[in-house]
Design an enzyme around this catalytic site. Structure first.
Site, PDB file in Angstrom:
ATOM      1  N   SER A 239     -14.129  46.298  -0.117  1.00  0.00           N
ATOM      2  CA  SER A 239     -14.801  45.174   0.545  1.00  0.00           C
ATOM      3  C   SER A 239     -14.163  43.883   0.035  1.00  0.00           C
ATOM      4  O   SER A 239     -13.318  43.899  -0.854  1.00  0.00           O
ATOM      5  CB  SER A 239     -16.286  45.189   0.228  1.00  0.00           C
ATOM      6  OG  SER A 239     -16.482  44.804  -1.118  1.00  0.00           O
ATOM      7  N   LYS A 240     -14.614  42.793   0.612  1.00  0.00           N
ATOM      8  CA  LYS A 240     -14.092  41.469   0.253  1.00  0.00           C
ATOM      9  C   LYS A 240     -14.148  41.207  -1.241  1.00  0.00           C
ATOM     10  O   LYS A 240     -13.355  40.441  -1.776  1.00  0.00           O
ATOM     11  CB  LYS A 240     -14.912  40.407   0.979  1.00  0.00           C
ATOM     12  CG  LYS A 240     -14.320  40.042   2.321  1.00  0.00           C
ATOM     13  CD  LYS A 240     -14.828  38.669   2.709  1.00  0.00           C
ATOM     14  CE  LYS A 240     -14.287  38.238   4.038  1.00  0.00           C
ATOM     15  NZ  LYS A 240     -15.287  37.596   4.871  1.00  0.00           N
ATOM     16  N   ARG A 241     -15.146  41.822  -1.882  1.00  0.00           N
ATOM     17  CA  ARG A 241     -15.317  41.660  -3.322  1.00  0.00           C
ATOM     18  C   ARG A 241     -14.029  42.025  -4.084  1.00  0.00           C
ATOM     19  O   ARG A 241     -13.702  41.450  -5.113  1.00  0.00           O
ATOM     20  CB  ARG A 241     -16.414  42.603  -3.779  1.00  0.00           C
ATOM     21  CG  ARG A 241     -17.561  41.988  -4.495  1.00  0.00           C
ATOM     22  CD  ARG A 241     -18.723  42.961  -4.698  1.00  0.00           C
ATOM     23  NE  ARG A 241     -18.542  44.308  -4.194  1.00  0.00           N
ATOM     24  CZ  ARG A 241     -18.153  45.340  -4.916  1.00  0.00           C
ATOM     25  NH1 ARG A 241     -17.874  45.180  -6.185  1.00  0.00           N
ATOM     26  NH2 ARG A 241     -18.060  46.538  -4.368  1.00  0.00           N
TER      27      ARG A 241
END
Ligand code: GLU
Length: 460
Positions: A239-241
């Site tokens: 994910s973007k994380r």
């Protein structure tokens, strides 16, 4: 023998996800490996979530990676008539039926099942009824087998069995007549002649439903292969994380397309332990049996390593074009030549085009330089004077500007003046470039040439 046809079928809801790019790549590789065809279908039936910008991002991403198909894209939204015709065909053949249950009725049944702690399943109310009320809205449901198992040999996951009792007579067309996703996918795959459906394993649960539709339509069932999703370095779904998940973001971070392709092909697929593999080699070697069953973890350091490798292998002229968007100012023809000449040295110091562009400023910035702190220190305490009194005259006298001659001349200055090498090397590097983070002085002098070198040194 039927020709292999694979397809990449993204829904245009945002960017081209990096996992989607890998799915496209695997489909591309399998089709090319077998001498088959690779197709792209845009699944744009959800008007509320689909945007033209997302279609454009998919096009740009696939173009950048070289994964565009030979044939035109198919837009699922344009195929509504074919989807509706399939629903009619299933109704006419008795493989589907109209269900007149109202939402309230179904909600009540669902609540009842829940109160008993049971999973709700449509209880076949209209499956065999013929007393259809006139003028009332209805949905169309598929008539599924009541017992037995739906099984398939997944090309990635192996044998998968689904007891049919776990399936519902699910809806294939809504009350407004629009067919549902599972119906549209199957009809499109049949009409496009798709033989191999290679996609994310988030679609495994759709597969028994889709197989039921294939059977009801009397069509050949393709080979399915479900590829595990990509995870971050911590083992959680990417994910973007973790970093960027958009394919084009990798272009904008300064990665070469061939580096990202190489990285993605190895992410979940292996050919022995070969890490560096061109797209042509991968086409020759690709097989679905070596796609991992478990999720692959994204490793940013490995991507950087591959990128550095491909930058070193790339032609300097191409690198200059690719790094231009990352430069502070456009290149003049003379500067362009200078950067091309200096490229073999520059490319050793950069993992991405962004770093390459930064490194190239030693050739692009104009004197007088805004010296870095280290450069200013190198020029202080007599550094500047040593350049003016010893280096400039020696270089002025030099007519042979070859590597060896330059090397000899600098060493001579060091010996004649009784200096230590850094007492000349450091201020010289600073005076030539404004920084000390630069290639060896002989390399700098060689790339800059006599006139430009002396112009820079004279500006001290
Ligand atoms: N459109 C689906 C998605 O974006 C893929 C459907 C398929 O590959 O069968 O996830």
């Amino acid at each position: 023998m039927t020709t292999v046809k694979t397809r990449f079928a993204p829904s245009p809801t945002g960017m081209l996800h990096i996992g989607g790019a890998r799915t496209a790549l695997f489909n591309y590789l399998y089709a090319r490996h077998t001498g088959g065809e690779y197709l792209v279908r845009i699944e744009d039936t959800d008007a509320e979530r689909n945007t033209p910008e997302a279609v454009d991002a998919i096009r740009q991403g696939l173009t950048w990676l070289g994964l565009m198909p030979d044939s035109d894209w198919v837009f699922q939204s344009k195929r509504l008539d074919a989807h509706k015709a399939a629903v009619e065909k299933l109704l006419a053949a008795g493989h589907a039926y109209k269900c007149f249950c109202t939402t309230e009725e179904l909600d009540a049944l669902r609540a009842e099942a829940e109160s008993k702690g049971q999973a709700f399943k449509y209880p076949h109310i209209w499956r065999d009824r013929t007393d259809h009320p006139a003028g009332k809205p209805f949905v169309v449901r598929i008539k599924l087998p009541l017992d037995g198992t739906t099984s398939w040999d997944d090309a990635v996951q192996g044998r998968i069995d689904y007891p049919n009792t776990e399936l519902d007579d699910f809806i294939i067309a809504r009350s407004d007549g629009t067919p549902v996703y599972n119906l549209a996918v199957v009809v499109d795959d049949i009409d496009m002649g798709v033989t191999h459906v290679l996609r994310g394993d988030d679609h495994i649960n759709n597969t028994p439903k889709q197989i039921a539709i294939y059977k009801a339509l009397g069509a050949a069932i393709p080979t399915f292969g479900h590829v595990p999703l990509i995870h971050g370095p911590d083992g959680k779904k990417l994910s973007k994380r973790h970093g960027s998940v958009s394919t084009l973001a990798y272009r904008d971070m300064g990665y070469l397309p061939e580096a990202l392709l190489n990285y993605l092909m190895r992410l979940g697929w292996s050919h022995g332990d070969q890490e560096i593999m061109s797209i042509d080699e991968a086409v020759a070697a690709f097989d679905m049996t070596h796609i991992n069953k478990g999720p692959a973890n994204f490793d940013f350091a490995k991507l950087d390593w591959l990128n550095a490798h491909y930058m070193k292998a790339a032609a300097p002229e191409r690198l200059v074009e690719l790094m231009t968007p990352f430069l502070k100012a456009p290149l003049t023809p003379a500067k362009r030549d200078l950067v091309i000449k200096g490229m073999p040295g520059l490319v050793q110091r950069a993992k991405r085009l962004t770093e390459l562009a930064e490194a190239a400023h030693i050739y692009l910035d104009e004197p007088p330089f805004a010296f870095t702190e280290q450069a200013a220190t190198a020029l202080a305490d007599g550094g500047k004077e040593r350049i003016k009194e010893h280096v400039i005259p020696a270089l002025n006298r030099l007519n042979d500007w070859s590597h060896d001659a330059l090397d000899g001349a600098i060493k001579q200055v060091v010996t004649d003046g009784g200096f230590k090498f850094p007492q000349i090397g450091m201020p010289l590097r600073a005076a030539l470039t404004g920084t000390t983070q630069a290639p060896a002085v002989t390399e700098l002098l060689e790339v800059l040439g006599k006139d430009e070198s002396l112009r820079r040194l004279s500006s001290l």
